[in-house]
Design a protein around this motif. Structure first.
Motif, PDB file in Angstrom:
ATOM      1  N   MET A   1       0.849  -1.170   0.000  1.00 31.65           N
ATOM      2  CA  MET A   1       0.000   0.000   0.000  1.00 31.65           C
ATOM      3  C   MET A   1       0.894   1.232   0.000  1.00 31.65           C
ATOM      4  O   MET A   1       1.839   1.318   0.773  1.00 31.65           O
ATOM      5  CB  MET A   1      -0.897  -0.017   1.245  1.00 31.65           C
TER       6      MET A   1
ATOM      7  N   THR B   1      -4.726   6.373   0.211  1.00 32.48           N
ATOM      8  CA  THR B   1      -3.967   5.211  -0.252  1.00 32.48           C
ATOM      9  C   THR B   1      -4.158   5.025  -1.753  1.00 32.48           C
ATOM     10  O   THR B   1      -5.058   5.607  -2.361  1.00 32.48           O
ATOM     11  CB  THR B   1      -4.424   3.921   0.454  1.00 32.48           C
ATOM     12  N   ASP B   2      -3.335   4.177  -2.320  1.00 34.16           N
ATOM     13  CA  ASP B   2      -3.480   3.827  -3.731  1.00 34.16           C
ATOM     14  C   ASP B   2      -4.559   2.767  -3.926  1.00 34.16           C
ATOM     15  O   ASP B   2      -4.746   2.261  -5.022  1.00 34.16           O
ATOM     16  CB  ASP B   2      -2.144   3.354  -4.310  1.00 34.16           C
ATOM     17  N   ARG B   3      -5.279   2.436  -2.863  1.00 28.10           N
ATOM     18  CA  ARG B   3      -6.360   1.447  -2.933  1.00 28.10           C
ATOM     19  C   ARG B   3      -7.740   2.090  -2.845  1.00 28.10           C
ATOM     20  O   ARG B   3      -8.740   1.410  -2.663  1.00 28.10           O
ATOM     21  CB  ARG B   3      -6.198   0.427  -1.801  1.00 28.10           C
TER      22      ARG B   3
ATOM     23  N   THR C   1      -8.717   4.207  -0.445  1.00 26.57           N
ATOM     24  CA  THR C   1      -9.111   4.316   0.950  1.00 26.57           C
ATOM     25  C   THR C   1      -8.291   5.407   1.618  1.00 26.57           C
ATOM     26  O   THR C   1      -7.404   6.002   1.006  1.00 26.57           O
ATOM     27  CB  THR C   1      -8.891   2.981   1.690  1.00 26.57           C
TER      28      THR C   1
END
Length: 69
Positions: free
Chosen positions: A1, A21-23, A25
């Motif tokens: 992450m 985040t890169d997700r 979130t």
């Protein structure tokens, strides 16, 4: 992450702080909630989860991504 710093309401970069985040979130850095009465009111806190307290003004950094990415 991977984390991207969004902002902090503290001087010197100490907590509370908000990251994206890169997700898709967010990660929140804040003071751990230890008050037994407050903890008793929480629902469905799973093993491995933590609860932190942040000031409302920290959320001003959580703006939608307008880049379309």
């Amino acid at each position: 992450m991977k984390l991207r710093f969004l902002g902090s309401t503290s001087d010197g970069g100490a907590c509370p702080t908000l990251y994206e985040t890169d997700r898709g979130t967010f990660v929140v850095q804040g003071d751990e909630v230890t008050d037994p009465e407050a903890l008793a009111e929480l629902r469905n806190v799973l093993p491995g989860e933590s609860v932190v307290e942040i000031p409302k003004e920290l959320l001003r950094f959580a703006k939608p991504d307008e880049s379309g990415a």
